[in-house]
Structure formats: C-alpha cells, structure tokens
Design a protein around this motif. Sequence first.
Motif, PDB file in Angstrom:
ATOM      1  N   ALA A   1       0.813  -1.133   0.027  1.00  0.00           N
ATOM      2  CA  ALA A   1      -0.124  -0.214  -0.164  1.00  0.00           C
ATOM      3  C   ALA A   1       0.899   1.176   0.005  1.00  0.00           C
ATOM      4  O   ALA A   1       0.537   2.370  -0.586  1.00  0.00           O
ATOM      5  CB  ALA A   1      -0.908  -0.121   1.386  1.00  0.00           C
ATOM      6  N   ALA A   2       1.939   1.061   0.893  1.00  0.00           N
ATOM      7  CA  ALA A   2       2.734   2.388   0.922  1.00  0.00           C
ATOM      8  C   ALA A   2       3.453   2.696  -0.521  1.00  0.00           C
ATOM      9  O   ALA A   2       3.667   3.814  -1.165  1.00  0.00           O
ATOM     10  CB  ALA A   2       3.897   2.216   1.790  1.00  0.00           C
ATOM     11  N   VAL A   3       3.885   1.374  -1.256  1.00  0.00           N
ATOM     12  CA  VAL A   3       4.520   1.934  -2.392  1.00  0.00           C
ATOM     13  C   VAL A   3       3.615   2.150  -3.662  1.00  0.00           C
ATOM     14  O   VAL A   3       3.662   2.945  -4.213  1.00  0.00           O
ATOM     15  CB  VAL A   3       5.416   0.409  -2.832  1.00  0.00           C
ATOM     16  N   TRP A   4       2.236   1.679  -3.534  1.00  0.00           N
ATOM     17  CA  TRP A   4       1.271   2.099  -4.427  1.00  0.00           C
ATOM     18  C   TRP A   4       0.797   3.632  -4.087  1.00  0.00           C
ATOM     19  O   TRP A   4       0.623   4.434  -5.267  1.00  0.00           O
ATOM     20  CB  TRP A   4       0.015   1.216  -4.341  1.00  0.00           C
ATOM     21  N   ILE A   5       1.002   3.998  -3.128  1.00  0.00           N
ATOM     22  CA  ILE A   5       0.527   5.639  -2.756  1.00  0.00           C
ATOM     23  C   ILE A   5       1.705   6.349  -3.304  1.00  0.00           C
ATOM     24  O   ILE A   5       1.365   7.466  -4.167  1.00  0.00           O
ATOM     25  CB  ILE A   5       0.621   5.670  -1.273  1.00  0.00           C
ATOM     26  N   VAL A   6       2.860   6.078  -3.179  1.00  0.00           N
ATOM     27  CA  VAL A   6       3.874   6.857  -3.837  1.00  0.00           C
ATOM     28  C   VAL A   6       4.130   6.760  -5.434  1.00  0.00           C
ATOM     29  O   VAL A   6       4.056   7.651  -6.056  1.00  0.00           O
ATOM     30  CB  VAL A   6       5.593   6.362  -3.446  1.00  0.00           C
ATOM     31  N   ALA A   7       3.536   5.522  -5.859  1.00  0.00           N
ATOM     32  CA  ALA A   7       3.770   5.154  -7.371  1.00  0.00           C
ATOM     33  C   ALA A   7       2.608   6.220  -7.793  1.00  0.00           C
ATOM     34  O   ALA A   7       2.667   6.779  -8.870  1.00  0.00           O
ATOM     35  CB  ALA A   7       3.471   3.671  -7.503  1.00  0.00           C
ATOM     36  N   LEU A   8       1.171   5.783  -7.436  1.00  0.00           N
ATOM     37  CA  LEU A   8       0.232   6.799  -7.789  1.00  0.00           C
ATOM     38  C   LEU A   8       0.318   8.358  -7.707  1.00  0.00           C
ATOM     39  O   LEU A   8       0.055   8.862  -8.791  1.00  0.00           O
ATOM     40  CB  LEU A   8      -1.184   6.468  -7.338  1.00  0.00           C
ATOM     41  N   LEU A   9       0.929   8.641  -6.816  1.00  0.00           N
ATOM     42  CA  LEU A   9       1.211  10.324  -6.585  1.00  0.00           C
ATOM     43  C   LEU A   9       2.331  10.673  -7.807  1.00  0.00           C
ATOM     44  O   LEU A   9       2.160  11.616  -8.464  1.00  0.00           O
ATOM     45  CB  LEU A   9       1.959  10.396  -5.318  1.00  0.00           C
ATOM     46  N   GLY A  10       3.237   9.790  -8.020  1.00  0.00           N
ATOM     47  CA  GLY A  10       4.220  10.046  -9.111  1.00  0.00           C
ATOM     48  C   GLY A  10       3.539   9.972 -10.500  1.00  0.00           C
ATOM     49  O   GLY A  10       4.078  10.917 -11.358  1.00  0.00           O
ATOM     50  N   TRP A  11       2.608   9.015 -10.658  1.00  0.00           N
ATOM     51  CA  TRP A  11       2.012   8.789 -11.747  1.00  0.00           C
ATOM     52  C   TRP A  11       1.124  10.138 -12.200  1.00  0.00           C
ATOM     53  O   TRP A  11       1.115  10.803 -13.285  1.00  0.00           O
ATOM     54  CB  TRP A  11       1.083   7.732 -11.885  1.00  0.00           C
ATOM     55  N   ARG A  12       0.521  10.478 -11.158  1.00  0.00           N
ATOM     56  CA  ARG A  12      -0.268  11.902 -11.226  1.00  0.00           C
ATOM     57  C   ARG A  12       0.327  13.031 -11.568  1.00  0.00           C
ATOM     58  O   ARG A  12       0.271  14.016 -12.609  1.00  0.00           O
ATOM     59  CB  ARG A  12      -1.316  12.029  -9.984  1.00  0.00           C
ATOM     60  N   ALA A  13       1.538  12.918 -11.078  1.00  0.00           N
ATOM     61  CA  ALA A  13       2.513  14.213 -11.031  1.00  0.00           C
ATOM     62  C   ALA A  13       3.230  14.283 -12.582  1.00  0.00           C
ATOM     63  O   ALA A  13       2.996  15.014 -13.295  1.00  0.00           O
ATOM     64  CB  ALA A  13       3.513  14.395 -10.062  1.00  0.00           C
ATOM     65  N   GLY A  14       3.228  12.915 -12.900  1.00  0.00           N
ATOM     66  CA  GLY A  14       4.065  12.856 -14.303  1.00  0.00           C
ATOM     67  C   GLY A  14       3.029  13.186 -15.442  1.00  0.00           C
ATOM     68  O   GLY A  14       3.234  13.914 -16.416  1.00  0.00           O
ATOM     69  N   LEU A  15       1.856  12.731 -15.307  1.00  0.00           N
ATOM     70  CA  LEU A  15       0.824  13.131 -16.208  1.00  0.00           C
ATOM     71  C   LEU A  15       0.336  14.624 -16.298  1.00  0.00           C
ATOM     72  O   LEU A  15       0.361  15.247 -17.515  1.00  0.00           O
ATOM     73  CB  LEU A  15      -0.619  12.457 -16.090  1.00  0.00           C
ATOM     74  N   ARG A  16       0.437  15.056 -15.186  1.00  0.00           N
ATOM     75  CA  ARG A  16       0.669  16.797 -15.177  1.00  0.00           C
ATOM     76  C   ARG A  16       1.756  17.409 -15.841  1.00  0.00           C
ATOM     77  O   ARG A  16       1.562  18.376 -16.613  1.00  0.00           O
ATOM     78  CB  ARG A  16       0.163  17.209 -13.895  1.00  0.00           C
ATOM     79  N   HIS A  17       2.615  16.746 -15.511  1.00  0.00           N
ATOM     80  CA  HIS A  17       4.262  17.368 -16.333  1.00  0.00           C
ATOM     81  C   HIS A  17       4.247  17.050 -17.808  1.00  0.00           C
ATOM     82  O   HIS A  17       4.872  18.040 -18.509  1.00  0.00           O
ATOM     83  CB  HIS A  17       5.412  16.691 -15.514  1.00  0.00           C
ATOM     84  N   TYR A  18       3.649  16.193 -18.200  1.00  0.00           N
ATOM     85  CA  TYR A  18       3.394  16.043 -19.803  1.00  0.00           C
ATOM     86  C   TYR A  18       2.669  16.856 -20.337  1.00  0.00           C
ATOM     87  O   TYR A  18       1.676  17.171 -20.070  1.00  0.00           O
ATOM     88  CB  TYR A  18       2.890  14.473 -20.021  1.00  0.00           C
ATOM     89  N   THR A  19       3.395  17.344 -21.528  1.00  0.00           N
ATOM     90  CA  THR A  19       2.947  18.481 -22.419  1.00  0.00           C
ATOM     91  C   THR A  19       2.469  17.971 -23.747  1.00  0.00           C
ATOM     92  O   THR A  19       1.921  18.755 -24.577  1.00  0.00           O
ATOM     93  CB  THR A  19       3.772  19.610 -22.529  1.00  0.00           C
ATOM     94  N   GLY A  20       2.637  16.674 -23.960  1.00  0.00           N
ATOM     95  CA  GLY A  20       2.213  16.385 -25.337  1.00  0.00           C
ATOM     96  C   GLY A  20       3.192  16.454 -26.471  1.00  0.00           C
ATOM     97  O   GLY A  20       4.180  17.023 -26.290  1.00  0.00           O
ATOM     98  N   ALA A  21       3.053  15.547 -27.500  1.00  0.00           N
ATOM     99  CA  ALA A  21       4.091  15.661 -28.642  1.00  0.00           C
ATOM    100  C   ALA A  21       3.840  16.927 -29.624  1.00  0.00           C
ATOM    101  O   ALA A  21       4.790  16.971 -30.402  1.00  0.00           O
ATOM    102  CB  ALA A  21       4.128  14.331 -29.268  1.00  0.00           C
ATOM    103  N   GLY A  22       2.707  17.412 -29.551  1.00  0.00           N
ATOM    104  CA  GLY A  22       2.412  18.611 -30.583  1.00  0.00           C
ATOM    105  C   GLY A  22       3.074  19.791 -29.923  1.00  0.00           C
ATOM    106  O   GLY A  22       3.761  19.915 -29.044  1.00  0.00           O
ATOM    107  N   SER A  23       3.083  20.757 -31.011  1.00  0.00           N
ATOM    108  CA  SER A  23       3.698  22.036 -30.723  1.00  0.00           C
ATOM    109  C   SER A  23       2.936  23.010 -29.978  1.00  0.00           C
ATOM    110  O   SER A  23       1.721  22.837 -29.673  1.00  0.00           O
ATOM    111  CB  SER A  23       4.144  22.719 -32.014  1.00  0.00           C
TER     112      SER A  23
END
Length: 260
Positions: free
Chosen positions: A238-260
């Motif tokens: 459960a502890a690792v999942w919490i960290v992983a999901l928080l990281g995944w959510r932050a990563g998606l927000r960080h991603y800006t897409g492949a378009g210009s």
Amino acid sequence: MANPYVVLVRLRMRAQTVYRGSFAVEILASLGATVSGFGELYVIFANVPALGGLDFAAAVLVFAIGHVSFSLADLVVGHLDALPTYLRAGTLDAFLLRPLPVLAQLITADISLRRFGRTVAGTAIAVVALASSDVDWTPAKGALLAVTVCSGAALFAAFFVGAAAVQFWLVEGTEFTASFVYGGNYAAQFPASVFATPVRVLFTFVVPAAFVAYLPVLTLLDLPGGGALGWCSPVAAAAVWIVALLGWRAGLRHYTGAGS
C-alpha cells in the motif's frame, strides 16, 4: 454493455493465441528465467549447507514466492516499460484523448500471456518447497501464504507504475528505473540476511523487497526474525502504491504532449 477493459484484454489474449505453435514456443522460452534462477540457488547450496540461516527448502520457498509474485506483476503491468517509446513517438496523446483513465488503458494495452509460463513454473517450485518444509499449518498460515503472494504481486506492480511515472521526466531513464524494479525482484528471491547492511536497509525500507517473501517465510516457518513483520506485506504494498500513484499523477500533469 461489455466493459471496455475486458474487451481490450480479451482481444489481446486472442491475438496472442491464434498461432498456437509460436505461442507454445514463447511459453517455453519464458521458463528460462525460472530455470536459471533456480539453478543459481541450487549451485549455491551444492557448496554450502545453509544460506542466510535458511536451509535449501526454505530458501527455495523464498525464491518461488518472490518469483511468482514478480511474474504475476510482470504479466499484468510489465509492458509499462514501453512508456518511453510512447513518449518519444507521441502515441501517448491518443490515450489522453480517450474518456478512460490513462493508466488503465496502458495496463490493458498489451498483456503478454507468454510470461504466464514463469508463473506456472514458480508455482510448481513453491508447491514442492512447501511439501518439503516443516510448516505447522493453521488457517492463519494458509491466509498468510495467500496474502503474501497477492501483496507481493501488488508491490511489484507498484514498482512498475512508479518506474513508468519517472519516465515523464527522464524519458531515456529505463535502465535507471529497471535497476530498482528488477533489482528488487532479484533481492526478493534471496534471504535478505545474505546482503550487507546498507543493501539490506535499501531492500527493506526503500525498495521493500524483503516483505515480498523473506519475512513472510520466516513467519510461516516460525523462524526468528519473522513474527508480526511477516504480516506487513500489504502495508508495504500500500505504501509503494501511494508513492507510485502520486508520481504517476504528477507525471501526467508534467507531460505536455508531442504537439507544438
């Protein structure tokens, strides 16, 4: 109406089993990791009577439970290793356009049944090891065994998700994250007591591989060092999942897409 995830998984499974001969060869090839890992353990015990305070049957049980846990996680989410390819090619944008959670789409995008061979082989080894071990079976210990395998698989699945999340920043960091995921797998298949103290701390509190099989096996066999810690695999997962999901959510927000 059929669940879209179930439909995707069914189509992937059908596509992989159309050519039965090829599928059978892939299953047999996937057994190589199990055979090589078990062979390594066998060679060690051909030269020493015990490893980390465990006899051969107990060490094999640690190996088998760790192997089964990892193979189940690899079967379901191991293909998240392909995320850097999606990021470089810009194909992740297609997942973002669909009205479904991105992580769930990626998990169902490519399930490799050929990896199931390792699960079967690991399970067979675990059954033999349990029969050879002196386990005083009770309902609680039966529950411990089931909880251990499920929690171990969940823990490794979280490792895969966390490693994929880091790729949003690194992109070319697959080798770096693999050292933790696959290194944790290797560590989980051996008694934690054989490692030096810094490594043991790493694989207990940072990458909690010791909770996958070693500590539960100590509890299962009533050996010193287990006790209540053997039941803590769900907490570690459960502890690792919490960290992983928080990281995944932050990563998606960080991603800006492949378009210009």
